[in-house]
Design an enzyme around this catalytic site. Structure first.
Site, mmCIF file in Angstrom:
data_model
loop_
_atom_site.group_PDB
_atom_site.id
_atom_site.type_symbol
_atom_site.label_atom_id
_atom_site.label_comp_id
_atom_site.label_asym_id
_atom_site.label_seq_id
_atom_site.Cartn_x
_atom_site.Cartn_y
_atom_site.Cartn_z
ATOM 1 N N GLU A 134 29.308 46.972 36.579
ATOM 2 C CA GLU A 134 29.901 47.242 37.901
ATOM 3 C C GLU A 134 31.084 48.208 37.758
ATOM 4 O OE1 GLU A 134 30.946 43.635 39.967
ATOM 5 O OE2 GLU A 134 29.170 42.551 39.264
ATOM 6 N N GLU A 153 30.335 35.134 37.122
ATOM 7 C CA GLU A 153 31.776 34.864 36.963
ATOM 8 C C GLU A 153 32.040 33.400 36.642
ATOM 9 O OE1 GLU A 153 33.695 36.592 40.399
ATOM 10 O OE2 GLU A 153 33.019 38.598 39.873
#
Length: 904
Positions: free
Chosen positions: A813, A711
């Site tokens: 994910e 991220e």
């Protein structure tokens, strides 16, 4: 392919043949073309423009007005309904809006829906670069982002996106920049010939700009007041009825009766509603029993408050003022520590992820003499919270004015606008110390200033009517007769509505009109740090809009599956002497799957044999949910513990699963060990070096991938502390430690949406290229895939653009938001999995569905007894559909047998 064959004593040869698709089909084939380079000239439009035909426009820079707000360039679309196609055109350097008569498509069946794919080339002037977002507004819905691109000055950038229209719309607008100008309509018939003298009628059918007022319980049962309110306003906020002292005046005695009744009024009249407020930092307005609490007792009380309120009204309020007036007061942080506010925002976001969370403050826009709430103080506090990982995305300015200073008000709004967050004037009124005529004069000034500023997204008045008057300013008396302030509101409401416009096209088939009042343009530039914000002009070229029915979209998916995921196999069967065997019985069973489909697992799988059996029966890949993260393996400095991860790795090895490494570093400071957050400089550098060496040496060649710096687009914990090249070091060292592992940039909000500027597809591509230019081995694209309502054309368009990098793309994910019902989760999960599996550039899919006794992160596949939930049924259905299964038959006269099979 890997199959087993039962045929004793036979020698079998497998021959792979090119696959073909036998089904007849006359619809459009999806075009996977995409570009990431900024080009001197735009390419030709996809689908030959699709619904957009290359009509050369008049010498006119098109700017379209729809409802309220500013849009340019823009396309006006009429009658977007299944079965009807409208064409309009775009050509460099101007944009024309061209209407064609409808052409009905016979093959569109009842109940199907259209998926629209958008491509367009953009060029900007007025800035070196800009994030351009395409949005769609219909009569019933706003699609805030249907495509995005990072445009540059002096060359053409490619935007690709799309949308699914979920309800018919007579009038829609596809736009690229908010700006209000003239509109020219070019009318043409189905052959493209201009229509002279065509009658044009234009009517504003809805109000886009939220304009509302506070309401109180006094509106309940008062039908005249209710009628007066809904004739004027499209938004409401409860004055006091949701505040803690109103809903729980005595501990444990929670009462939402009045708030529920007010919410019924809001729902019945389709008003949008702001949530005001969860906590108020001013101790005077905190319940007396709360003020007497400290420590764990107070923490327990605030947790109960958030859970009770947010669960009760989940998805009802578009905003929440989470911790009201925190610049002036700090009741909770004094008692619960500096992170108390972070906790409030984090929990509120988890409870209702769709709600925009606001900092709501007074004396920010009203004055600059209050040191607690200067504009820079507001910006500093907001950034501090965002650095702490808070999803705070709204700027709330209460706006309780006495004598407004309009240039100061505008300057403060300019500075706040640099944050690129929605700004609302949340509690507008004029001091009751002034007479009613003066209140009206100043109210008009404030409302005009707010409405005319391009970064103000909504205005709420603070004028709830009570028998004894209003907080400061009333719009009417108790008989609902307008006071001077009420007259101002009615005057502006009428002025800010286009009304009906009629006319006829001219000799060129054109009709032009202006929207709202014109006047000198103010320069809205401001800086909070080094900034290059300014007015930006956008040119559009080579645009296309191509509709697909649901049937056509599914066909295109299956076409790719048949051509990319399957192959034709021909077996030639002979005996030991090489003689062909006719009529030999053939039985084939696929024993392995080529495409990696897996899920996250957690320590809960250890020792749970039924869960392990359930897992390996379905999946050929796994990823550890949290057990490899730094906070899990080294909670205290120097005490590294891989015990749980080792046990999970034993399960992976025993069942021959491939496994992703997640993650080495996480840029979000919330998820770094506390002791790491306290380090700086050399000490932090030493710690990160030890982390990489320890983890990578321990599991060298065990993991096929590593999410190295997770991220990195949304957070920058390490780069803030170790410099802009920190991530480079992480990737370089990871590659040296395990050269066989593919190193990933793993990000959220890249494929799920295009409204997150930090992680839009062009931001991802730019960051990855920056790393690669510096010599980093970044060889995998990780798209997390945490969806609420998936936009399939946008998802496909983003993957198309990523494909140009020629790197493996994984959905890493995948889940569907728990805000939705389990049935809805299943519907959307199937859409996402089909879309991922059918895209030729997607190399693997991982679900984020590790099972815990208290549930999963967002979406579970089974209950705790391993009985499938709807999402689990979808997985089983698709697993069955996407494997060859058992094939039986006989060889032909040439000793051959052919079949189609999935790669394995």
């Amino acid at each position: 392919m890997k199959y087993t064959l039962t045929s004793a004593g036979f020698l079998v040869c497998f021959v792979l043949l090119g696959a073909s698709l036998a089904a007849s089909y006359d619809g459009p084939l999806y075009d996977f073309t995409a570009y990431t380079e900024c080009k001197e000239l735009p390419e030709q439009p996809l689908y030959n423009g699709g619904l957009l035909k290359n009509q050369l426009p008049e010498n006119f820079s098109s700017i379209a007005h729809f409802s309220t707000g500013f849009y340019t360039p823009a396309f006006i679309l009429h009658n977007l309904t299944p079965g009807t196609i409208y064409c309009f055109s775009s050509k460099n350097p101007y944009v024309s809006i061209t209407f064609y008569l409808p052409m009905h498509v016979a093959r569109c069946c009842n109940g199907s829906y259209f998926l629209y794919c958008i491509t367009v080339w953009l060029k900007i002037e007025g800035a070196n670069s800009a994030h351009v977002r395409a949005s769609l507004k219909t009569e019933n819905s706003v699609y805030n982002c249907v495509g995005s691109a990072a445009a540059k000055q002096g060359c053409w950038s490619f935007l690709k996106g799309g949308f699914v229209l979920d309800s018919p719309s007579n009038l829609s607008i596809l736009f690229f920049q908010e700006r209000k100008r003239a509109v020219t309509i070019h009318a043409a018939d189905g052959s493209g010939d201009t229509l002279q003298g065509a009658e044009i009628t234009i009517e504003q059918v809805s109000k886009d700009f939220p304009f509302g007022s506070a309401i109180a319980s006094t509106i309940l049962g008062n039908l005249p007041y209710q009628k007066w309110f809904v004739e004027r306003f499209n938004a409401a906020v409860f004055e006091n009825e949701l505040k803690w002292y109103a809903t729980e005046p005595e501990q444990g005695k929670i009462n939402y009766t009045i708030a529920d009744q007010m919410m019924e009024f809001v729902r019945a009249n389709q008003l949008i509603a702001r949530g005001h407020n969860i906590f108020w930092e001013d101790p005077r307005y905190t319940p007396a029993w709360v003020r007497s609490l400290t420590g764990p007792a107070l923490q327990s009380a605030v947790n109960s408050r958030i859970q009770s309120l947010m669960n009760k009204y989940k998805e009802e309020f578009i905003h929440w003022d989470v911790s009201n007036e925190m610049l002036h007061f700090d009741f909770y942080e004094q008692r619960l520590g500096h992170d108390a506010t972070l906790h409030f925002y984090e929990t509120a976001h988890q409870s209702d992820p769709l709600a925009t969370l606001f900092m709501n403050e007074f004396n920010v826009v009203e004055t600059c003499s209050d040191e607690n709430s200067t504009v820079d103080r507001y910006i500093s506090r907001l950034r501090e919270l965002k650095r702490g990982g808070v999803l705070m995305d709204g700027i709330g300015l209460e706006s309780h004015f006495t004598v407004p200073n309009l240039p100061l008000m505008r300057a403060i709004l300019d500075k706040l606008a640099t944050l690129n967050l929605p700004i609302w004037l949340t509690e507008v009124d004029i001091s009751g110390k002034l007479d009613k005529e003066t209140q009206a004069v100043y109210l008009e000034q404030v409302l005009r200033e707010g409405f005319s500023h391009p970064s103000v997204n909504g205005i709420m008045l603070w004028t709830a009517l009570h028998p004894n008057g209003c907080y400061q300013m009333c719009l009417t008396d108790n008989n609902l007769q307008n006071l001077p302030a009420g007259n101002i509101v009615d005057k502006l409401l009428k002025e800010w509505q286009t009304g009906e416009v009629t006319g006829h096209t001219d000799g060129h088939g054109s009709f032009s009109f202006y929207g709202f009042l014109d006047g000198p343009l103010y320069d809205f530039t401001a800086c909070t740090e080094n900034s290059d914000d300014r007015d930006i002009n956008i040119d559009v070229a080579s645009a296309s809009l191509q509709p697909f029915t649901e049937h056509q979209w599914r066909f295109n998916q299956q076409y790719i599956i048949n051509t990319e995921r399957k192959r034709a196999v021909t077996m030639h069967v002979t005996n030991g002497h090489g003689d062909i065997l006719q009529g030999a019985v053939i039985k084939i069973k696929q024993v392995s799957k080529d495409f990696p489909l897996g899920s996250a697992i957690a320590s809960t799988i250890l020792g749970n044999l039924p869960y392990q059996k359930w897992f390996v029966k379905r999946f050929n890949a796994a990823v550890f949910e949290n057990e490899l993260k730094w906070y899990a393996t080294e909670a205290e400095q120097g005490k590294v513990n891989y015990t749980v991860a080792d046990q999970m790795m034993e399960f992976v090895r025993a069942n021959k699963l491939i496994v992703r490494g997640h993650n080495i570093f996480w840029e979000n400071p919330k998820y770094n060990p506390t002791w790491v957050r306290n380090l700086t400089g050399f000490q932090l550098q030493s710690a990160v070096n030890s982390r990489i060496q320890s983890l990578m040496n321990k599991y060298k060649e065990e993991f096929i991938h590593w999410d190295v710096s997770n991220e990195i687009l949304d957070f920058d914990f390490y780069e803030q502390r170790l410099g802009p090249k920190a991530a480079l070091h992480f990737f370089q060292t990871a590659h040296q430690s395990d050269p066989l592992a593919t190193l990933f940039m793993n990000e959220y909000n890249v494929v799920e949406t295009c409204s997150d500027v930090n992680s839009m597809v062009d931001s991802y591509i730019s960051r990855l290229r920056e790393l690669r230019r510096s010599g980093v081995s970044t060889d995998g694209i990780g798209l997390q895939g945490h969806f609420t309502v998936p936009n399939l054309p946008l998802m496909r368009a983003i993957i198309d653009k990523m494909t140009t990098l020629k790197l493996p793309i994984w959905l890493t994910e995948v889940d569907i938001s728990s805000k939705l019902s389990k049935e809805k989760q299943a519907v959307y999960l199937e859409q996402v999995l089909r879309e991922g599996f059918s895209h030729p550039s997607v190399s693997g899919i991982m679900l984020w569905a590790a099972l815990h006794p208290n549930g999963c992160y967002q979406m579970c596949l089974t209950d705790n007894n391993l009985q499938n939930l709807p999402a689990g049924d979808v997985v089983d259905k698709l697993l069955k559909e996407c494997q060859t299964g058992e094939v039986t038959g006989h060889t032909d006269a040439h000793g051959s047998y052919s079949f189609y099979g999935f790669l394995g």
